[in-house]
Write a protein that holds these residues in place. Structure first.
Motif, PDB file in Angstrom:
ATOM      1  N   TRP A  57     -54.910 -92.016  -1.355  1.00 25.64           N
ATOM      2  CA  TRP A  57     -55.756 -90.838  -1.132  1.00 25.64           C
ATOM      3  C   TRP A  57     -55.231 -90.011   0.059  1.00 25.64           C
ATOM      4  O   TRP A  57     -55.127 -88.796  -0.011  1.00 25.64           O
ATOM      5  N   LYS A  58     -54.856 -90.690   1.138  1.00 27.44           N
ATOM      6  CA  LYS A  58     -54.349 -89.989   2.332  1.00 27.44           C
ATOM      7  C   LYS A  58     -53.067 -89.233   2.018  1.00 27.44           C
ATOM      8  O   LYS A  58     -52.857 -88.102   2.439  1.00 27.44           O
ATOM      9  N   ASN A  59     -52.196 -89.898   1.265  1.00 34.85           N
ATOM     10  CA  ASN A  59     -50.907 -89.262   0.940  1.00 34.85           C
ATOM     11  C   ASN A  59     -51.069 -88.108  -0.040  1.00 34.85           C
ATOM     12  O   ASN A  59     -50.351 -87.108   0.049  1.00 34.85           O
ATOM     13  N   ILE A  60     -52.016 -88.254  -0.970  1.00 34.11           N
ATOM     14  CA  ILE A  60     -52.290 -87.147  -1.907  1.00 34.11           C
ATOM     15  C   ILE A  60     -52.792 -85.949  -1.103  1.00 34.11           C
ATOM     16  O   ILE A  60     -52.373 -84.807  -1.314  1.00 34.11           O
ATOM     17  N   ASN A  61     -53.671 -86.221  -0.138  1.00 32.07           N
ATOM     18  CA  ASN A  61     -54.176 -85.119   0.699  1.00 32.07           C
ATOM     19  C   ASN A  61     -53.052 -84.469   1.502  1.00 32.07           C
ATOM     20  O   ASN A  61     -53.017 -83.247   1.657  1.00 32.07           O
ATOM     21  N   ALA A  62     -52.123 -85.305   1.985  1.00 34.02           N
ATOM     22  CA  ALA A  62     -50.991 -84.753   2.748  1.00 34.02           C
ATOM     23  C   ALA A  62     -50.148 -83.844   1.844  1.00 34.02           C
ATOM     24  O   ALA A  62     -49.688 -82.777   2.269  1.00 34.02           O
ATOM     25  N   LEU A  63     -49.968 -84.256   0.593  1.00 32.13           N
ATOM     26  CA  LEU A  63     -49.208 -83.417  -0.353  1.00 32.13           C
ATOM     27  C   LEU A  63     -49.945 -82.103  -0.610  1.00 32.13           C
ATOM     28  O   LEU A  63     -49.331 -81.034  -0.668  1.00 32.13           O
ATOM     29  N   LYS A  64     -51.258 -82.183  -0.746  1.00 32.73           N
ATOM     30  CA  LYS A  64     -52.047 -80.958  -0.969  1.00 32.73           C
ATOM     31  C   LYS A  64     -51.884 -80.012   0.225  1.00 32.73           C
ATOM     32  O   LYS A  64     -51.771 -78.806   0.053  1.00 32.73           O
ATOM     33  N   GLU A  65     -51.879 -80.600   1.425  1.00 34.99           N
ATOM     34  CA  GLU A  65     -51.697 -79.770   2.623  1.00 34.99           C
ATOM     35  C   GLU A  65     -50.325 -79.100   2.629  1.00 34.99           C
ATOM     36  O   GLU A  65     -50.145 -78.028   3.184  1.00 34.99           O
ATOM     37  N   ASP A  66     -49.359 -79.766   2.016  1.00 46.41           N
ATOM     38  CA  ASP A  66     -48.014 -79.176   1.927  1.00 46.41           C
ATOM     39  C   ASP A  66     -47.930 -78.084   0.868  1.00 46.41           C
ATOM     40  O   ASP A  66     -46.867 -77.504   0.651  1.00 46.41           O
ATOM     41  N   GLY A  67     -49.016 -77.861   0.136  1.00 48.31           N
ATOM     42  CA  GLY A  67     -49.025 -76.777  -0.851  1.00 48.31           C
ATOM     43  C   GLY A  67     -48.931 -77.254  -2.297  1.00 48.31           C
ATOM     44  O   GLY A  67     -48.908 -76.428  -3.215  1.00 48.31           O
ATOM     45  N   TYR A  68     -48.867 -78.569  -2.536  1.00 44.15           N
ATOM     46  CA  TYR A  68     -48.849 -79.064  -3.922  1.00 44.15           C
ATOM     47  C   TYR A  68     -50.266 -78.958  -4.491  1.00 44.15           C
ATOM     48  O   TYR A  68     -51.232 -79.294  -3.805  1.00 44.15           O
ATOM     49  N   VAL A  69     -50.360 -78.466  -5.726  1.00 45.55           N
ATOM     50  CA  VAL A  69     -51.676 -78.420  -6.361  1.00 45.55           C
ATOM     51  C   VAL A  69     -51.787 -79.668  -7.225  1.00 45.55           C
ATOM     52  O   VAL A  69     -51.018 -79.869  -8.170  1.00 45.55           O
ATOM     53  N   ILE A  70     -52.725 -80.565  -6.843  1.00 44.32           N
ATOM     54  CA  ILE A  70     -52.869 -81.843  -7.546  1.00 44.32           C
ATOM     55  C   ILE A  70     -54.310 -81.976  -8.036  1.00 44.32           C
ATOM     56  O   ILE A  70     -55.255 -81.861  -7.255  1.00 44.32           O
ATOM     57  N   GLU A  71     -54.414 -82.175  -9.325  1.00 37.81           N
ATOM     58  CA  GLU A  71     -55.730 -82.343  -9.947  1.00 37.81           C
ATOM     59  C   GLU A  71     -56.108 -83.825  -9.826  1.00 37.81           C
ATOM     60  O   GLU A  71     -55.289 -84.692 -10.151  1.00 37.81           O
ATOM     61  N   SER A  72     -57.336 -84.123  -9.355  1.00 47.41           N
ATOM     62  CA  SER A  72     -57.772 -85.529  -9.299  1.00 47.41           C
ATOM     63  C   SER A  72     -58.988 -85.679 -10.217  1.00 47.41           C
ATOM     64  O   SER A  72     -59.964 -84.961 -10.051  1.00 47.41           O
ATOM     65  N   VAL A  73     -58.895 -86.576 -11.172  1.00 42.91           N
ATOM     66  CA  VAL A  73     -60.013 -86.774 -12.104  1.00 42.91           C
ATOM     67  C   VAL A  73     -60.380 -88.259 -12.139  1.00 42.91           C
ATOM     68  O   VAL A  73     -59.497 -89.112 -12.298  1.00 42.91           O
ATOM     69  N   ASN A  74     -61.690 -88.531 -11.982  1.00 44.73           N
ATOM     70  CA  ASN A  74     -62.172 -89.925 -12.035  1.00 44.73           C
ATOM     71  C   ASN A  74     -61.713 -90.634 -13.298  1.00 44.73           C
ATOM     72  O   ASN A  74     -61.729 -90.046 -14.372  1.00 44.73           O
ATOM     73  N   ASN A  75     -61.288 -91.845 -13.154  1.00 41.15           N
ATOM     74  CA  ASN A  75     -60.806 -92.687 -14.270  1.00 41.15           C
ATOM     75  C   ASN A  75     -59.496 -92.221 -14.903  1.00 41.15           C
ATOM     76  O   ASN A  75     -59.029 -92.814 -15.860  1.00 41.15           O
TER      77      ASN A  75
END
Ligand code: BTN
Length: 349
Positions: A57-75
């Motif tokens: 989760w922390k690393n995904i957030n870091a990527l988002k901060e770098d400008g990557y658009v990442i969709e997160s969907v439960n399950n």
């Protein structure tokens, strides 16, 4: 071997050890997302990388901060939707075939000025051929004390050099750089560019790039030279006051520039030309190529010297990078950059 030093924002990490560890994980997660067109589950990321859900989760957030658009969907997990339009310093190595140039890269999203940072490296023993690259500059420097406005989407970079030549030769490196840039733009984008003496790279009469060379020398001995280059790549709007004289590669070609590739190609071209310069310690091996691109060649130009304007015919550059001009009586002389400015009779070129 390419060494990339990415400077992280102060609040990203606490210690260098952690920085490295998390950087590596972030890159691995990115790689896994890039390889998959659909979702990658959180559990797969945990299992393959041997990390906890919180770390993912922390690393995904870091990527988002770098400008990557990442969709997160439960399950379902995470899906990479869009990558940021940034220079990828690690990918430079894919296109690079230099012997020594750009094997060390210092990269950051924002810097005051890449020249300022390269000079700090120059003072502190940085290697010959190190390059400093930024996405944006907050205090970009132009020639004659001017500011170089540096928005996102362009290239801002500086090469640190330690040439073993007499200090009075340093200014020639600016012409070498202009030639390398003109060639790189042509190789990567298919755009024929010209050079307005001494170092503005021009397309369709407008300036695409600026070069600021600064050096530190001790009597005749050069301690280091920094060559700072700003290339208008993907900028599509220019302030009113420079709209008639400035443009970008994207505006001139209608194509988006892969800045990572353009940078690598510049380093490839520059190393070849620079080594020719070192062989003779002047421009004799490059004069022909340079003059073939000289936009002022064979044209009347306005020479502004100590506030006095004279119209002379530009013939070409000489081996020392001076512009040979001829008066109406056919008398030729060579003028030196820095002492004069050159204008076209009816405008910028
Ligand atoms: C000019 O005035 O034409 C020269 C402009 C040079 C701008 C470049 S951008 C990268 C490097 N860092 C700076 O602060 N300036 C140069």
């Amino acid at each position: 071997m390419l060494l990339v030093i990415e400077i992280l924002g102060k609040n990203e990490m606490d210690t260098i050890g952690m920085e490295e560890e998390v950087m590596a994980t972030k890159d691995k997660i990115l790689e896994m997302l890039q390889q998959q067109d659909s979702f990658v589950s959180g559990q797969t990321l945990c299992d393959q990388l041997g990390i906890s859900r919180t770390a993912v989760w922390k690393n995904i957030n870091a990527l988002k901060e770098d400008g990557y658009v990442i969709e997160s969907v439960n399950n379902k997990g995470y899906h990479l939707v869009e990558e940021p339009d940034v220079i990828d310093p690690k990918r430079i190595g894919e296109y690079l075939h230099t012997q020594w140039l750009a094997h060390n890269i210092v990269y950051d999203k924002k810097m005051d000025s890449t020249n300022t940072q390269a000079k700090i490296l120059g003072e502190s023993g940085g290697d010959n051929g190190t390059v400093v690259i930024a996405e944006q500059q907050t205090a970009g420097k132009g020639r004659r004390g001017k500011t170089w406005v540096s928005p996102m989407g362009n290239c801002y970079f500086t090469v640190l050099l330690r040439p073993d030549v007499h200090a009075d030769r340093a200014s020639m490196i600016t012409l070498v750089s202009a030639l390398a840039l003109a060639q790189a733009v042509e190789n990567v984008m298919g755009l024929r560019t010209m050079i307005k003496w001494p170092n503005d790279v021009i397309a369709n009469g407008k300036k695409l790039c600026g070069i600021l060379t600064e050096s530190s020398s001790d009597l005749e001995y050069i301690n280091y030279v920094v060559v700072g280059i700003g290339v208008n790549c993907n900028q599509t709007e220019f302030p009113e006051e420079i709209r008639d004289i400035a443009s970008s590669i994207c505006l001139e070609t209608g194509k988006k520039v892969d800045r990572t590739r353009l940078l690598a190609e510049f380093f490839n071209c520059f190393e070849v030309y620079y080594e020719k310069f070192l062989e003779t310690e002047d421009l004799q091996g490059l004069v022909e190529d340079y003059n073939a691109r000289l936009i002022n060649r064979g044209k009347d130009v306005k020479i502004v010297e100590k506030e006095q304007e004279t119209v002379l015919r530009a013939i070409g550059v000489d081996q020392r990078g001076g512009l040979i001009v001829e008066d109406k009586a056919g008398v030729q002389r060579s003028i030196i950059s820095g002492e004069v400015s050159v204008r076209g009779l009816y405008g910028y070129v």
